[in-house]
Each structure stands twice: as structure tokens, then as C-alpha cells.
Scaffold this motif. Structure first.
Motif, PDB file in Angstrom:
ATOM      1  N   LYS A   1     -24.060 148.850  -9.386  1.00 35.77           N
ATOM      2  CA  LYS A   1     -23.737 149.678 -10.268  1.00 35.77           C
ATOM      3  C   LYS A   1     -24.995 150.012 -11.121  1.00 35.77           C
ATOM      4  CE  LYS A   1     -19.008 147.575 -10.527  1.00 35.77           C
ATOM      5  NZ  LYS A   1     -17.928 148.804 -10.176  1.00 35.77           N
TER       6      LYS A   1
ATOM      7  N   SER B   1     -10.827 135.794 -14.680  1.00 34.61           N
ATOM      8  CA  SER B   1     -11.378 136.807 -13.803  1.00 34.61           C
ATOM      9  C   SER B   1     -12.939 136.324 -13.400  1.00 34.61           C
ATOM     10  CB  SER B   1     -11.449 138.334 -14.413  1.00 34.61           C
ATOM     11  OG  SER B   1     -12.179 138.413 -15.645  1.00 34.61           O
TER      12      SER B   1
ATOM     13  N   GLY C   1     -15.889 143.846  -3.170  1.00 37.61           N
ATOM     14  CA  GLY C   1     -15.726 143.998  -4.521  1.00 37.61           C
ATOM     15  C   GLY C   1     -16.355 143.775  -5.497  1.00 37.61           C
TER      16      GLY C   1
ATOM     17  N   TYR D   1     -16.342 129.357 -15.754  1.00 33.15           N
ATOM     18  CA  TYR D   1     -15.328 130.191 -16.436  1.00 33.15           C
ATOM     19  C   TYR D   1     -14.157 129.427 -16.067  1.00 33.15           C
ATOM     20  CZ  TYR D   1     -18.902 133.997 -16.247  1.00 33.15           C
ATOM     21  OH  TYR D   1     -19.994 134.625 -16.571  1.00 33.15           O
TER      22      TYR D   1
ATOM     23  N   GLY E   1     -15.063 141.155 -18.803  1.00 33.47           N
ATOM     24  CA  GLY E   1     -15.671 141.596 -17.909  1.00 33.47           C
ATOM     25  C   GLY E   1     -15.936 143.019 -17.534  1.00 33.47           C
ATOM     26  N   LYS E   2     -14.676 143.715 -17.882  1.00 34.11           N
ATOM     27  CA  LYS E   2     -14.946 145.291 -17.814  1.00 34.11           C
ATOM     28  C   LYS E   2     -15.865 145.995 -18.839  1.00 34.11           C
ATOM     29  CE  LYS E   2     -12.241 145.506 -14.232  1.00 34.11           C
ATOM     30  NZ  LYS E   2     -10.888 145.161 -14.445  1.00 34.11           N
TER      31      LYS E   2
ATOM     32  N   GLU F   1      -7.179 138.902  -2.034  1.00 40.90           N
ATOM     33  CA  GLU F   1      -7.861 139.131  -0.692  1.00 40.90           C
ATOM     34  C   GLU F   1      -9.140 138.863  -0.784  1.00 40.90           C
ATOM     35  OE1 GLU F   1      -7.226 143.164   0.326  1.00 40.90           O
ATOM     36  OE2 GLU F   1      -5.142 142.946   0.348  1.00 40.90           O
TER      37      GLU F   1
ATOM     38  N   LYS G   1     -11.832 141.376  -2.048  1.00 38.74           N
ATOM     39  CA  LYS G   1     -12.185 141.499  -3.318  1.00 38.74           C
ATOM     40  C   LYS G   1     -13.617 140.998  -3.643  1.00 38.74           C
ATOM     41  CE  LYS G   1     -10.757 141.199  -7.956  1.00 38.74           C
ATOM     42  NZ  LYS G   1      -9.721 140.703  -9.013  1.00 38.74           N
TER      43      LYS G   1
HETATM   44  N1  COA Z   1     -11.143 144.843  -0.820  1.00 45.77           N
HETATM   45  C1  COA Z   1     -12.316 145.437  -1.536  1.00 45.77           C
HETATM   46  N2  COA Z   1     -12.535 145.773  -3.016  1.00 45.77           N
HETATM   47  C2  COA Z   1     -11.807 145.175  -3.833  1.00 45.77           C
HETATM   48  C3  COA Z   1     -10.258 144.859  -3.368  1.00 45.77           C
HETATM   49  C4  COA Z   1     -10.185 144.442  -1.937  1.00 45.77           C
HETATM   50  N3  COA Z   1      -9.143 143.835  -1.544  1.00 45.77           N
HETATM   51  N4  COA Z   1      -9.911 144.367  -4.508  1.00 45.77           N
HETATM   52  C5  COA Z   1     -10.569 144.747  -5.420  1.00 45.77           C
HETATM   53  N5  COA Z   1     -11.828 145.337  -5.105  1.00 45.77           N
HETATM   54  C6  COA Z   1     -12.767 145.814  -5.956  1.00 45.77           C
HETATM   55  C7  COA Z   1     -12.354 146.775  -7.302  1.00 45.77           C
HETATM   56  O1  COA Z   1     -12.129 148.115  -6.544  1.00 45.77           O
HETATM   57  C8  COA Z   1     -13.561 146.565  -8.076  1.00 45.77           C
HETATM   58  O2  COA Z   1     -14.451 147.451  -7.686  1.00 45.77           O
HETATM   59  P1  COA Z   1     -15.363 148.271  -8.454  1.00 45.77           P
HETATM   60  O3  COA Z   1     -15.815 147.700  -9.905  1.00 45.77           O
HETATM   61  O4  COA Z   1     -16.524 149.004  -8.026  1.00 45.77           O
HETATM   62  O5  COA Z   1     -14.351 149.453  -9.119  1.00 45.77           O
HETATM   63  C9  COA Z   1     -13.938 145.326  -7.539  1.00 45.77           C
HETATM   64  O6  COA Z   1     -13.256 144.764  -6.519  1.00 45.77           O
HETATM   65  C10 COA Z   1     -13.295 144.183  -8.870  1.00 45.77           C
HETATM   66  O7  COA Z   1     -12.052 144.226  -8.807  1.00 45.77           O
HETATM   67  P2  COA Z   1     -11.492 144.185 -10.196  1.00 45.77           P
HETATM   68  O8  COA Z   1      -9.920 144.268 -10.416  1.00 45.77           O
HETATM   69  O9  COA Z   1     -12.129 144.952 -11.312  1.00 45.77           O
HETATM   70  O10 COA Z   1     -11.744 142.694 -10.782  1.00 45.77           O
HETATM   71  P3  COA Z   1     -11.332 141.706 -12.013  1.00 45.77           P
HETATM   72  O11 COA Z   1     -10.533 142.411 -12.961  1.00 45.77           O
HETATM   73  O12 COA Z   1     -11.036 140.507 -11.442  1.00 45.77           O
HETATM   74  O13 COA Z   1     -12.923 141.628 -12.699  1.00 45.77           O
HETATM   75  C11 COA Z   1     -15.141 141.099 -12.733  1.00 45.77           C
HETATM   76  C12 COA Z   1     -14.172 141.811 -11.926  1.00 45.77           C
HETATM   77  C13 COA Z   1     -16.721 141.368 -12.174  1.00 45.77           C
HETATM   78  C14 COA Z   1     -15.086 142.093 -14.039  1.00 45.77           C
HETATM   79  C15 COA Z   1     -14.907 139.629 -13.461  1.00 45.77           C
HETATM   80  O14 COA Z   1     -15.185 138.918 -12.268  1.00 45.77           O
HETATM   81  C16 COA Z   1     -15.856 139.066 -14.452  1.00 45.77           C
HETATM   82  O15 COA Z   1     -15.490 139.414 -15.575  1.00 45.77           O
HETATM   83  N6  COA Z   1     -16.907 138.380 -13.966  1.00 45.77           N
HETATM   84  C17 COA Z   1     -17.955 137.880 -15.073  1.00 45.77           C
HETATM   85  C18 COA Z   1     -19.046 139.132 -15.312  1.00 45.77           C
HETATM   86  C19 COA Z   1     -20.081 138.458 -16.092  1.00 45.77           C
HETATM   87  O16 COA Z   1     -20.416 137.448 -16.115  1.00 45.77           O
HETATM   88  N7  COA Z   1     -20.357 139.371 -17.240  1.00 45.77           N
HETATM   89  C20 COA Z   1     -21.392 138.867 -18.352  1.00 45.77           C
HETATM   90  C21 COA Z   1     -22.880 139.073 -18.040  1.00 45.77           C
HETATM   91  S1  COA Z   1     -23.348 140.550 -17.225  1.00 45.77           S
END
Ligand code: COA
Length: 390
Positions: free
Chosen positions: A244, A150, A38, A145, A200-201, A31, A34
Motif C-alpha cells: 500500500k 484486529s 489480505g 496485542y 488499525g484503519k 478465513e 484474510k
Molecule cells: N481473503 C482475502 N483478503 C481478505 C479476506 C479474505 N477472506 N478477508 C479480508 N481480506 C482483506 C480485506 O479486504 C483487507 O484488505 P485491504 O486492506 O486491501 O482492503 C485486509 O484483508 C484486512 O481486512 P480488514 O477487514 O481491514 O481487517 P481488520 O479490520 O482485521 O484490520 C489491520 C486489519 C491490518 C488494520 C489490523 O490487523 C491492525 O490493526 N494491525 C496492526 C497494524 C499496526 O500495527 N499499525 C501500527 C503500526 S504502522
């Protein structure tokens, strides 16, 4: 009284192509909310075939040299985590493209997304030693990436250049900062890989921990109380991360947690990163540019900066916006650059993703695509050939 030192000029450049995140959402069956809600991203800049960290860095720095000349620049610091050579500093190519004086030192700095902040602090120290000198700081990166990972929706490309000088026109960097280092594996890119690996998490948790520690050190060093700061610039791997981090900082520092107040303190800093994507080292300074280019009147505003680089190093420091800063901006030009990017479709995006530098000796020409002032024309025996286009 000591001479104030800081950011005298600030300019940016980005990939000339742009991908709407709906293209990735459709391919992955995700979606779009997200991404837009998100993680807080809408689009990402993609470099054309003849653009890279050097052409973007030089395009950003050219605006500064065109305006201020090269007088007094004896140091160029190039910060990147997507370096193009294991030995030669990318800034040496920029030095040549901009025809800077030979009486200059050039070096590259690396520590994930943090190193531009190290460059800025080193630059201010050099100017403290000799206020006649000015230091050119460049931060330039291409975030890539694995497809389907993710991290894919958090890619991007861009560069920021800063002229650090005494009596700056834009932002004084206040003395003192809070620093934090911890050896962790939240994000890394081993030699030979063009795509980064990220947990990521874990990275989100590590970032928040670093915010807390950098702030605590800043306070212990006698920094300004949290109530003195009106705006905050964060490293933004995706803009939701700034929200955050900000909530966590204010909670740690004992500030006002009213959601409307928190939002107002960072909202203007998110606009550029939301449509450019992650620019690694440049991201926090794109946040600053986004804030300065906003409609807000910021004279004398105290800004808190939180710089984070995975692996990990973090720093909190303060800057004060200078009266009259607005007449030194390029806000209209900056918005035009973003609007002029050429949208690409799913297949062009996949072609970009497969792109690799050659690994065999020989001639390798690149198509002439960039509208920018410099291009990577190709390779001769694995040497990069850059050219001036305008
Ligand atoms: N509508 C609205 N929000 C939504 C959604 C939807 N349909 N589906 C998911 N979300 C939200 C989730 O609730 C979550 O929010 P939260 O973090 O506030 O809880 C957010 O979107 C991300 O969803 P999640 O399932 O955690 O996504 P993901 O497992 O794909 O991972 C990242 C997201 C950011 C961790 C990933 O994109 C990543 O690793 N990015 C790289 C980050 C990075 O570069 N880090 C290193 C340098 S700091």
C-alpha cells in the motif's frame, strides 16, 4: 570527496518459537486467506520464556562482534518500543553480555517503530565526526496485542543489529533525508500495559500521509529523483502495508505505476517479515536483510527507505548497495535460524500471551528454553538476571 558511511554489517535474531497464523484463524473463526492474502502474513515468531528484547538484541549483535571485534565501538544505540525498564537502557545489559569496552556510551531510543532509523542517522553523524569510530545500532521488539483484537495476527518478535562505519561493506547511507512529524494517536502503549493499542484503519491512513510528506520533504531537500531508485524498504507492521505504502509513494512521486514493476521493487523485502511478523523498530531493517539475502544481484542498487513510527514520525532516505556485498552476508545461517524455530500450538501460544514480568520483590526463576547464546535466567527483587548460555 567525503568518506562514505553506512551499514558495514547487519545481523538478526528472532524468537525461537513460531506460530502459524492458522492457529489464530481457527480460534477466531477467520478465513486464513484474510491473513495470507489480505494482510500478507503467514507466521509469527514468539519468544521462549527466557527470551526478551535484550537476549534477542545481544544475539544479533554477537554475530557482529564475533566477526569484527569491538575496536572503535564507543557508542551503542538501542532502539525499542517495548522497553523493559522505565530508567535503565536495555543496551547496557547487551553491553555487559558482549563484554564491550567500558569506554562506551549506551542509550535507548524510543519513537514507536521509527527509532532505529533515528539511531542509524545519529550513528552516521557520529562517524562523520570521527571516521575511526564505529557505532553498534540495535533494534529489538516484541509486538503483542490483545487477544481477539484486529492487531492479533500482526504480532511478532525479533531484533536487528547494525555496525555503522566508514567505507561500509554492505550499504552506504546517502546524505540527506526527508522527515515528517505529526502528533496523532494511531498506535500507543501507555505505561503499565504489555499490549499495544492500535486504531488499525486510521494507522494505515496516517502511514500513507506520512509517506507522502516525507517524500515531499526529501524532494525539497534535493534528494535523488524517484527514477534513480530500484528497490524500496518499508516499515512492515504487516507486509501488505508495504505494498500500500509503495503504490502511494510512487503515485506521489510520479513514477511508474505498472503493478508488475511495483511488485518487483519490493517483493524480495517482504519474505522475512511475512514469516516473522511485526518486529516494530527492526522491521524495516529486516526488510533490508531479506532483500540482501535474496537471489538478486544488487551491486550499486539504489534503495529507498521509508521508516514510519506511529504517533507519528517518518523519514525517507537513500542507501546504495556496495559492490561485493554478497560475500559479507550470512544468508544460509539466517534461513536456518528461521527454519529451526519450534512450532507452538494454541495452548502454548495462550500461555505466552498471559506471560507478565513479576511485580513483587523476590526470586523468580525462568525455565531454560532458549537455544540462543543468552538467556533471561530470572528476576531477583525485580532486577533482571541475564546469563550466557554458550
Ligand atoms: N481473503 C482475502 N483478503 C481478505 C479476506 C479474505 N477472506 N478477508 C479480508 N481480506 C482483506 C480485506 O479486504 C483487507 O484488505 P485491504 O486492506 O486491501 O482492503 C485486509 O484483508 C484486512 O481486512 P480488514 O477487514 O481491514 O481487517 P481488520 O479490520 O482485521 O484490520 C489491520 C486489519 C491490518 C488494520 C489490523 O490487523 C491492525 O490493526 N494491525 C496492526 C497494524 C499496526 O500495527 N499499525 C501500527 C503500526 S504502522
Amino acid at each position: 570527496m567525503t568518506t562514505p558511511i553506512g551499514i558495514h554489517d547487519l545481523a538478526f535474531a528472532t524468537g525461537s518459537r513460531v506460530l502459524d497464523l492458522s492457529v489464530i484463524a481457527v480460534r477466531l473463526g477467520t478465513e486464513i486467506e484474510k491473513y495470507t492474502i489480505g494482510i500478507g502474513q503467514e507466521r509469527m515468531s514468539i519468544p521462549a520464556a527466557d527470551e526478551d528484547i535484550v537476549t534477542m538484541g545481544a544475539a544479533a549483535a554477537k554475530q557482529i562482534i564475533d566477526r569484527h571485534g569491538a575496536e572503535g565501538i564507543r557508542t551503542v544505540l538501542f532502539a525499542t518500543e517495548t522497553g523493559i525498564d522505565q530508567s535503565k537502557a536495555a543496551g547496557v545489559y547487551v553491553h555487559q553480555l558482549l563484554e564491550l569496552p567500558t569506554t562506551c556510551r549506551v542509550v535507548e531510543l524510543k519513537q514507536a517503530c521509527y527509532s532505529a532509523t533515528a539511531a542509524l542517522q545519529f550513528a552516521t553523524a557520529l562517524v562523520v565526526c570521527d571516521p575511526r569510530q564505529r557505532v553498534l545500532v540495535i533494534a529489538s521488539d516484541v509486538a503483542r496485542y490483545e487477544l481477539g483484537s484486529s492487531g492479533e495476527p500482526t504480532q511478532g518478535a525479533g531484533a536487528v543489529a547494525m555496525l555503522v562505519a566508514a567505507d561500509p561493506d554492505l550499504v552506504v547511507i546517502e546524505p540527506g533525508s526527508g522527515v515528517f512529524t505529526s502528533d496523532i494517536m494511531d498506535f500507543w502503549r501507555p505505561n503499565g500495559r504489555v499490549t499495544a493499542l492500535v486504531d488499525g484503519k486510521y494507522s494505515i491512513r496516517a502511514y500513507l500521509q506520512a509517506v507522502e510528506n516525507a517524500w515531499n520533504d526529501y524532494s525539497a531537500q534535493g534528494g535523488f529523483p524517484i527514477s534513480e531508485f530500484n528497490r524500496f524498504c518499508y516499515h512492515q507492521p504487516f507486509t501488505k502495508m508495504a505494498s500500500k505504502a509503495h503504490r502511494h509513494l510512487i503515485k506521489t512521486a510520479g513514477g511508474d505505476l505498472d503493478p508488475a514493476v511495483l511488485d518487483a521493487q519490493i517483493a524480495p523485502t517482504l519474505k522475512y517479515n511475512r514469516v516473522i511478523g511485526n518486529t516494530y523498530t527492526a522491521s524495516i531493517y529486516l526488510a533490508l536483510l531479506s532483500l540482501l539475502d535474496s537471489d538478486e544481484e544488487l551491486d550499486e542498487t539504489k534503495i529507498g527507505f521509508l521508516s514510519y513510527g506511529s504517533g507519528s514520525v517518518a523519514e525517507f532516505f537513500a542507501g546504495t548497495v556496495q559492490p561485493g556485498y554478497r560475500k559479507h552476508l550470512r544468508s544460509e545461517e539466517n534461513r536456518s535460524v528461521l527454519a529451526a524455530r519450534v512450532p507452538i500450538d494454541a495452548s502454548e501460544y495462550l500461555t505466552w500471551h498471559e506471560r507478565r514480568d513479576p511485580t513483587e520483590l523476590g526470586d523468580f526463576a525462568l525455565p531454560n528454553e532458549t537455544p540462543g547464546p543468552f538467556r533471561l535466567a530470572g528476576f531477583t527483587d525485580l532486577k533482571r538476571d541475564y546469563a550466557v548460555t554458550q
